[in-house]
Design an enzyme around this catalytic site. Sequence first.
Site, PDB file in Angstrom:
ATOM      1  N   HIS A 120       5.078   5.817  11.473  1.00  0.00           N
ATOM      2  CA  HIS A 120       4.594   5.682  10.091  1.00  0.00           C
ATOM      3  C   HIS A 120       3.659   6.877   9.848  1.00  0.00           C
ATOM      4  CE1 HIS A 120       3.424   4.052   6.337  1.00  0.00           C
ATOM      5  NE2 HIS A 120       3.045   2.840   6.694  1.00  0.00           N
ATOM      6  N   ARG A 132      11.305   3.714   3.375  1.00  0.00           N
ATOM      7  CA  ARG A 132      10.962   2.764   4.455  1.00  0.00           C
ATOM      8  C   ARG A 132      12.225   1.991   4.796  1.00  0.00           C
ATOM      9  NH1 ARG A 132       5.817  -1.187   4.527  1.00  0.00           N
ATOM     10  NH2 ARG A 132       4.905   0.817   5.114  1.00  0.00           N
ATOM     11  N   ARG A 140       0.804  -1.223   0.000  1.00  0.00           N
ATOM     12  CA  ARG A 140       0.000   0.000   0.000  1.00  0.00           C
ATOM     13  C   ARG A 140       0.836   1.272   0.000  1.00  0.00           C
ATOM     14  NH1 ARG A 140      -2.760  -3.922   1.612  1.00  0.00           N
ATOM     15  NH2 ARG A 140      -0.777  -4.436   2.564  1.00  0.00           N
ATOM     16  N   THR A 141       1.803   1.346   0.886  1.00  0.00           N
ATOM     17  CA  THR A 141       2.511   2.621   1.042  1.00  0.00           C
ATOM     18  C   THR A 141       3.244   2.959  -0.250  1.00  0.00           C
ATOM     19  OG1 THR A 141       2.763   2.060   3.363  1.00  0.00           O
ATOM     20  CG2 THR A 141       4.065   3.910   2.554  1.00  0.00           C
ATOM     21  N   LYS A 167      26.376  -4.079  -1.802  1.00  0.00           N
ATOM     22  CA  LYS A 167      27.849  -4.072  -1.871  1.00  0.00           C
ATOM     23  C   LYS A 167      28.457  -3.395  -0.649  1.00  0.00           C
ATOM     24  CE  LYS A 167      27.312  -3.137  -6.786  1.00  0.00           C
ATOM     25  NZ  LYS A 167      27.448  -2.010  -7.729  1.00  0.00           N
TER      26      LYS A 167
HETATM   27  N1   CP Z   1      -0.168   0.062   5.795  1.00  0.00           N
HETATM   28  C1   CP Z   1       1.022  -0.249   5.253  1.00  0.00           C
HETATM   29  O1   CP Z   1       2.052   0.338   5.606  1.00  0.00           O
HETATM   30  O2   CP Z   1       0.961  -1.218   4.300  1.00  0.00           O
HETATM   31  P1   CP Z   1       2.193  -1.736   3.462  1.00  0.00           P
HETATM   32  O3   CP Z   1       3.152  -2.396   4.418  1.00  0.00           O
HETATM   33  O4   CP Z   1       1.612  -2.684   2.447  1.00  0.00           O
HETATM   34  O5   CP Z   1       2.842  -0.539   2.822  1.00  0.00           O
END
Ligand code: CP
Length: 307
Positions: free
Chosen positions: A134, A106, A56-57, A85
């Site tokens: 998040h 991320r 999603r993100t 590397k």
């Molecule tokens: N909600 C969320 O962070 O989903 P993903 O891990 O799929 O990005």
Amino acid sequence: MEKSNFYQQSLVSIMDYSKEDYLRIMEVAAEFEKTPVQNILQGKVISTLFFEPSTRTRLSFESAVNKLGGRIIGFTDAGSSSVKKGESLKDTILTVANYSDLIVMRHPVEGSSRYSSEVSPVPIVNAGDGANQHPTQTLLDLYSILKTQGTLENLRITMVGDLKYGRTVHSLLMALSYFNPEFHFVSPESLKLPDEYKLFLKEKNIPFAEYQDICDPIKQTDILYATRIQRERFSDPMEYEKVKNSYVLKNKMLENTKPNMRVLHPLPRVNEIDTDVDTNSKAYYFQQALNGVYVRQAIISLILGLK
Ligand code: CP
């Protein structure tokens, strides 16, 4: 054009923004929901660096940028980059910043996003740093709560599942602290909300209670925020096995809940919500994921000074 508080600023923690900033993002997201396709990012390049898996993100950021006419570069697996590397995070960020106007990242290490923002010449948007924060998920959660409840103020919020490692829980309770909430936390003993967050709430005089049985608070709640047990954060797989199916929400459990009540989940789910709930009018998690596109359009355009 006058530049806003957001202009060229990284978004690392949800506490980087004020209540007014949240409301501004909600307002801009609503504009994008009405008109999601606009050509305001033409010539802009956004990098998505995902050192951890995501559906999603990453894809909602990429959808957001594509709908606004921008371009996306990046990787979905650090193993395919020069990190493999031995390149440092700093060198990776300095290099990618040469190629892009904004970096969405991320990373599994808590604090990696803050560190990157300190070395990067372009804004960093934290798409999740370990069990820490998040913030863009929180902003889409706020938008989803606002859309379903008509307000962010004075709500009863029940958070269920992995409250220890669930970074979306940590960011969301901090953001909601501006809106006079009442929290109910349901978790196994080993996955209770960490003390630092309870202290945060106590200092702000925000009422909260802890439970092990989901049935206790569910009848009175406005938002039921379910979360996945974060298997990847457990050092001992046996500990995960003990708690993995602690809470499974079923349709029957939603009987006699408030009419305005909605079930949110940042997703992915594993077993926390039975699929029979998906067709219940109180299930909102897939619309919640769609809201991520509008909210991320708002975040990017505000940071780049295009709104
Ligand atoms: N909600 C969320 O962070 O989903 P993903 O891990 O799929 O990005």
